[in-house]
Design a protein around this motif. Structure first.
Motif, PDB file in Angstrom:
ATOM      1  N   MET A   7      18.270  43.577  59.087  1.00  0.00           N
ATOM      2  CA  MET A   7      19.228  42.613  59.631  1.00  0.00           C
ATOM      3  C   MET A   7      19.086  41.265  58.922  1.00  0.00           C
ATOM      4  O   MET A   7      20.072  40.615  58.582  1.00  0.00           O
ATOM      5  CB  MET A   7      19.012  42.463  61.138  1.00  0.00           C
ATOM      6  CG  MET A   7      19.308  43.759  61.903  1.00  0.00           C
ATOM      7  SD  MET A   7      18.677  43.736  63.606  1.00  0.00           S
ATOM      8  CE  MET A   7      19.785  42.568  64.351  1.00  0.00           C
ATOM      9  N   LEU A  23      20.314  39.808  69.444  1.00  0.00           N
ATOM     10  CA  LEU A  23      20.772  41.192  69.281  1.00  0.00           C
ATOM     11  C   LEU A  23      19.600  42.157  69.423  1.00  0.00           C
ATOM     12  O   LEU A  23      19.711  43.197  70.094  1.00  0.00           O
ATOM     13  CB  LEU A  23      21.444  41.361  67.912  1.00  0.00           C
ATOM     14  CG  LEU A  23      21.855  42.787  67.529  1.00  0.00           C
ATOM     15  CD1 LEU A  23      22.834  43.374  68.535  1.00  0.00           C
ATOM     16  CD2 LEU A  23      22.456  42.810  66.137  1.00  0.00           C
ATOM     17  N   GLY A  76      24.721  50.069  63.796  1.00  0.00           N
ATOM     18  CA  GLY A  76      25.344  51.282  64.315  1.00  0.00           C
ATOM     19  C   GLY A  76      24.495  52.475  63.908  1.00  0.00           C
ATOM     20  O   GLY A  76      23.564  52.346  63.111  1.00  0.00           O
ATOM     21  N   ASP A 119      28.726  38.094  60.623  1.00  0.00           N
ATOM     22  CA  ASP A 119      28.721  39.014  61.761  1.00  0.00           C
ATOM     23  C   ASP A 119      27.877  40.215  61.360  1.00  0.00           C
ATOM     24  O   ASP A 119      28.268  40.989  60.485  1.00  0.00           O
ATOM     25  CB  ASP A 119      30.154  39.442  62.096  1.00  0.00           C
ATOM     26  CG  ASP A 119      30.186  40.441  63.246  1.00  0.00           C
ATOM     27  OD1 ASP A 119      29.268  40.391  64.091  1.00  0.00           O
ATOM     28  OD2 ASP A 119      31.107  41.274  63.286  1.00  0.00           O
ATOM     29  N   SER A 133      25.757  43.595  62.651  1.00  0.00           N
ATOM     30  CA  SER A 133      25.588  44.521  63.775  1.00  0.00           C
ATOM     31  C   SER A 133      24.918  45.800  63.286  1.00  0.00           C
ATOM     32  O   SER A 133      24.829  46.059  62.086  1.00  0.00           O
ATOM     33  CB  SER A 133      26.938  44.842  64.422  1.00  0.00           C
ATOM     34  OG  SER A 133      27.828  45.395  63.469  1.00  0.00           O
ATOM     35  N   TYR A 157      25.712  46.657  59.400  1.00  0.00           N
ATOM     36  CA  TYR A 157      27.057  46.199  59.028  1.00  0.00           C
ATOM     37  C   TYR A 157      27.060  44.677  58.857  1.00  0.00           C
ATOM     38  O   TYR A 157      26.569  43.952  59.715  1.00  0.00           O
ATOM     39  CB  TYR A 157      28.071  46.577  60.109  1.00  0.00           C
ATOM     40  CG  TYR A 157      28.253  48.068  60.283  1.00  0.00           C
ATOM     41  CD1 TYR A 157      29.054  48.800  59.407  1.00  0.00           C
ATOM     42  CD2 TYR A 157      27.625  48.744  61.333  1.00  0.00           C
ATOM     43  CE1 TYR A 157      29.223  50.173  59.569  1.00  0.00           C
ATOM     44  CE2 TYR A 157      27.791  50.115  61.500  1.00  0.00           C
ATOM     45  CZ  TYR A 157      28.588  50.816  60.610  1.00  0.00           C
ATOM     46  OH  TYR A 157      28.738  52.171  60.770  1.00  0.00           O
TER      47      TYR A 157
END
Length: 219
Positions: free
Chosen positions: A36, A113, A69, A65, A67, A78
């Motif tokens: 990340m 997050l 998955g 942004d 995220s 992502y």
């Protein structure tokens, strides 16, 4: 109540590989926090920002942004909707991640997050400050390390397998510099949590290191 395993340690100690193995054995979700931060670093590099430009990092990071998955059991990172798994493992991105990760805005965004994921699911999470800052209440905390030369050899082997030429001495030099950077940063420096168990993976197989962590959970 979810079960959390926190694995901290320096670059190249095998945290990600061992964390993935543990998650697979236990059926937990693996959260690669380093990926990340690398995605954020990739974003900043694309914006032509230098590691020393603190103010620009502070402003621009808010536009990213990032995220996570999962597809077929694999974690996908992502960046603004783009799968960047294949773009975030370069030395340039790694060095930028080390430089940008202490930024308060970068950390705040990504830590929120990570904590949400851990509150909802059984997770294995690895990084630099998981046991000390991100998941201080984790049931199992490990500080995973390895000799700098061993870590450099592992990194060089990874690069050579991808057809990338490398210098073992240069890789080790980068690793030692990154260790110093991570351990001396003002915000959330890399250190062993007081209640973390030290595991040196220099001469352990992935299987042996994973089993050592799982034994702590069972104990």
């Amino acid at each position: 109540m979810s079960v959390n395993i926190a694995i901290d340690g320096p670059a190249g100690a095998g945290k990600s590989t061992i964390a993935k193995k543990i998650a697979g054995k236990l059926g937990y979700i693996y959260v690669d926090t380093g990926a990340m931060y690398r995605a954020m670093a990739l974003f900043l590099l694309r914006e032509k920002i230098m590691p020393s430009e603190t103010e620009k990092i502070n402003e621009k990071c808010l536009e990213a942004d990032i995220s996570i998955g999962y597809e077929n059991g694999e974690q996908i990172v992502y960046l603004n909707g783009e799968n960047v798994n294949g773009l975030i493992r370069t030395e340039e991105v790694g060095n930028m991640a080390s430089a940008s990760s202490p930024n308060p805005n970068v950390r705040k965004k990504l830590v929120e997050l990570q904590q949400k994921l851990a509150a909802d699911k059984d997770v294995v999470m690895d990084g630099r400050d998981i046991g000390t800052c991100v998941l201080p209440g984790a049931q199992v905390k490990v500080y995973l390390t390895a000799d700098s030369r061993v870590r450099a050899k592992r990194r060089c082997q990874e690069l050579e397998e991808r057809g990338v030429a490398c210098s073992l001495d240069e890789i080790e030099k980068d690793i030692i510099e990154r260790d110093h950077q991570d351990m001396t940063r003002e915000i959330s420096p890399l250190k062993q949590a007081e209640d973390a168990v030290l595991i040196d993976s220099s001469y352990m197989t992935i299987e042996e290191a994973a089993d050592a962590v799982i034994a702590l959970l069972n104990r």
